[in-house]
Motif scaffolding. Structure first.
Motif, PDB file in Angstrom:
ATOM      1  N   ILE A 168     -29.964 -46.808 -25.039  1.00 31.98           N
ATOM      2  CA  ILE A 168     -29.837 -48.233 -24.689  1.00 31.98           C
ATOM      3  C   ILE A 168     -28.695 -48.426 -23.688  1.00 31.98           C
ATOM      4  N   ALA A 169     -27.557 -47.804 -23.982  1.00 31.54           N
ATOM      5  CA  ALA A 169     -26.425 -47.894 -23.056  1.00 31.54           C
ATOM      6  C   ALA A 169     -26.786 -47.272 -21.704  1.00 31.54           C
ATOM      7  N   ARG A 170     -27.486 -46.154 -21.758  1.00 29.15           N
ATOM      8  CA  ARG A 170     -27.876 -45.503 -20.490  1.00 29.15           C
ATOM      9  C   ARG A 170     -28.813 -46.388 -19.685  1.00 29.15           C
ATOM     10  N   ALA A 171     -29.755 -47.029 -20.400  1.00 31.58           N
ATOM     11  CA  ALA A 171     -30.720 -47.884 -19.701  1.00 31.58           C
ATOM     12  C   ALA A 171     -30.007 -49.072 -19.056  1.00 31.58           C
ATOM     13  N   LEU A 172     -29.075 -49.663 -19.775  1.00 29.43           N
ATOM     14  CA  LEU A 172     -28.352 -50.812 -19.222  1.00 29.43           C
ATOM     15  C   LEU A 172     -27.504 -50.392 -18.023  1.00 29.43           C
ATOM     16  N   THR A 173     -26.867 -49.243 -18.152  1.00 32.10           N
ATOM     17  CA  THR A 173     -26.024 -48.760 -17.052  1.00 32.10           C
ATOM     18  C   THR A 173     -26.882 -48.453 -15.816  1.00 32.10           C
ATOM     19  N   GLN A 174     -28.024 -47.849 -16.093  1.00 36.22           N
ATOM     20  CA  GLN A 174     -28.962 -47.553 -14.993  1.00 36.22           C
ATOM     21  C   GLN A 174     -29.442 -48.832 -14.310  1.00 36.22           C
ATOM     22  N   ALA A 175     -29.780 -49.817 -15.132  1.00 36.27           N
ATOM     23  CA  ALA A 175     -30.268 -51.084 -14.578  1.00 36.27           C
ATOM     24  C   ALA A 175     -29.176 -51.750 -13.747  1.00 36.27           C
ATOM     25  N   ARG A 176     -27.957 -51.722 -14.249  1.00 35.91           N
ATOM     26  CA  ARG A 176     -26.850 -52.348 -13.502  1.00 35.91           C
ATOM     27  C   ARG A 176     -26.627 -51.668 -12.162  1.00 35.91           C
ATOM     28  N   ALA A 177     -26.740 -50.347 -12.150  1.00 33.11           N
ATOM     29  CA  ALA A 177     -26.531 -49.615 -10.892  1.00 33.11           C
ATOM     30  C   ALA A 177     -27.573 -50.048  -9.858  1.00 33.11           C
ATOM     31  N   LEU A 178     -28.787 -50.307 -10.320  1.00 27.99           N
ATOM     32  CA  LEU A 178     -29.864 -50.664  -9.394  1.00 27.99           C
ATOM     33  C   LEU A 178     -29.902 -52.161  -9.093  1.00 27.99           C
ATOM     34  N   ALA A 179     -29.453 -52.965 -10.050  1.00 26.36           N
ATOM     35  CA  ALA A 179     -29.521 -54.427  -9.887  1.00 26.36           C
ATOM     36  C   ALA A 179     -28.158 -55.025 -10.205  1.00 26.36           C
ATOM     37  N   ARG A 219     -20.718 -53.787 -26.399  1.00 29.59           N
ATOM     38  CA  ARG A 219     -19.593 -54.522 -25.791  1.00 29.59           C
ATOM     39  C   ARG A 219     -18.323 -53.691 -25.845  1.00 29.59           C
ATOM     40  N   ARG A 220     -18.095 -53.067 -27.012  1.00 33.82           N
ATOM     41  CA  ARG A 220     -16.875 -52.268 -27.175  1.00 33.82           C
ATOM     42  C   ARG A 220     -16.841 -51.130 -26.146  1.00 33.82           C
ATOM     43  N   ALA A 221     -18.007 -50.593 -25.859  1.00 36.60           N
ATOM     44  CA  ALA A 221     -18.079 -49.468 -24.905  1.00 36.60           C
ATOM     45  C   ALA A 221     -18.193 -49.956 -23.460  1.00 36.60           C
ATOM     46  N   ASN A 222     -18.055 -51.284 -23.274  1.00 40.19           N
ATOM     47  CA  ASN A 222     -18.121 -51.839 -21.913  1.00 40.19           C
ATOM     48  C   ASN A 222     -19.422 -51.569 -21.190  1.00 40.19           C
TER      49      ASN A 222
END
Ligand code: XIL
Length: 401
Positions: free
Chosen positions: A208-219, A253-256
């Protein structure tokens, strides 16, 4: 109209706006983009010659409240049903592809990308001043069989990166909100509450964290959501789901980890009794306390009493929606509401054999319960009491600003 550069797989959609519609208490420049459309829509008053609508639409009631209203739509229905299209144009500030953006719709076979329908929805949104939510990047039920097998075999994140890249690459500039992970929680299996999906199997709880980080990098400018269902009732399963989801959000959230909002689907169900206002209120307070915005993403109502009159049934649905929205819209963190369809004739909530079975002896005359009546418009596209309930809830709620 949005221009899509016709360069095949590499085509991109021209940036249209930069909009942070979930941010608390901030009117953004691009608001004017859709306010123009909304106020034009608010003056439309007649359907099929009947003065069925007050001058205020759901879109304008929501906008006045510094929130949005919208709906899931299907492109083929918008194309073929002018009455539906008219209502969507008039009533919505947001549109969400009901199924067309799921991975199994976008890439039913490996490497064969089917963008036409979403492209058409992007065009519709562009020419009618609608905002768009991407539903949904990762969903166990929206994953094509081939991806399932490849993920199981290779456990290779590159597949996820590739999928996000093709969707966000094409639509990143016009999508305001991305549901990055849909329905990650499953009660009764694991201590951390994570649903045992192919994504969990392939990549572990970190997916989940990886997916969010990936999405943020692209969008980088879009709002990123986690979307979940079953959060409204004071029953053991939903208490547990609220708890487990909150724990997940706290960990992220804790892991930013980049995450802007929680989507609460809001599939209400009269068979479960009434929603629990205190439970919902506390839960949303806790979510907001984590600094997250909240969006009601898929509001609709499954009925219980199919033998009552249509008027009584519509009243029960509307009362429940009002009970729900009154507590939801009391929270400043709640940015808006989208229903899961506009008309009962398109609802995914069907009257099932088990519903008939609950009323032995009913409909002896060969009639039946008709459709489930859990959306704002009936099958002839006439607004029902649920429509008024949504509009009044927006009007009664304290403005977000
Ligand atoms: C539903 C669609 O409405 C149906 O047409 C489809 O057959 C199944 O999915 N939660 C979600 C939505 O996140 O994608 C689901 O939509 C409803 C439940």
């Amino acid at each position: 109209m949005l221009a899509i550069h016709a360069t095949g797989r590499k085509s991109r959609i021209r940036p249209r706006f930069v909009h942070r519609s979930l941010e608390p208490a901030r009117v953004t420049t691009s608001r004017s983009n859709f306010i123009a459309g909304v106020s034009a829509a608010a003056t439309a008053v007649a359907v099929e010659g009947k003065p069925a609508f007050a001058a205020q639409t759901l879109a304008s009631a929501a906008t006045r409240n510094h929130r949005f209203f919208g709906s899931a739509v299907r492109v083929d229905q918008l194309d073929n049903e002018p009455d539906l299209r008219g209502v969507a144009v008039r009533e919505c500030t947001y549109v969400v592809p009901e199924v067309e953006m799921n991975w199994n719709a976008i890439e039913p076979f490996y490497g064969q990308l089917a963008f036409e329908k979403v492209d058409a929805l992007v065009d519709f949104a562009g020419s009618n001043h609608k905002l768009l939510r991407g539903h949904t990047l990762l969903w166990h039920l929206g994953t094509p069989g081939w991806a399932f097998e490849m993920l199981r075999e290779r456990r290779d994140w590159a597949l996820i990166e590739r999928h996000f890249g093709s969707l966000i690459g094409r639509y990143g500039s016009v999508i305001e909100q991305w549901e990055v992970v849909n329905e990650p929680i499953d009660v009764g299996y694991r201590l951390d509450g994570l649903r045992e999906t192919i994504f969990l199997e392939a990549f572990g709880p970190d997916y989940i964290a990886r997916a969010l980080t990936q999405a943020r990098a692209l969008a980088p400018r879009a709002q990123l959501l986690i979307n979940e269902y079953g959060l409204e009732y004071d029953v053991a399963e939903e208490r547990e789901r609220r708890y487990l989801l909150l724990k997940l959000l706290e960990r992220l959230r804790r892991a930013n980890v980049p995450l802007d909002a929680l989507g609460v689907q809001g599939h209400l169900d009269l068979r479960k009794g009434h929603v629990s206002q205190p439970a919902i209120g506390r839960f949303l307070e806790d979510v907001a306390g984590l600094g997250l915005a909240i969006v009601v993403t898929e509001l609709d109502v499954k009925e219980a009493d199919y033998v009552a009159t249509a008027e009584q049934r519509d009243r029960l649905v509307a009362d429940e929606v009002r009970r729900y929205l009154d507590v939801v819209l009391a929270h400043g963190a709640v940015a808006g509401v989208t229903t899961w369809g506009l008309s009962d004739r398109h609802s995914w909530l069907l009257v099932m054999p088990e519903d008939y079975a609950r009323f032995p002896g009913a409909w002896k005359d060969g009639s039946g319960p008709g459709l489930n009546r859990g959306l704002p418009f009936d099958s002839s596209m006439r607004p029902k009491p649920m429509y008024d309930a949504i509009r009044e809830a927006f009007s009664a709620a304290r403005s977000r600003n």
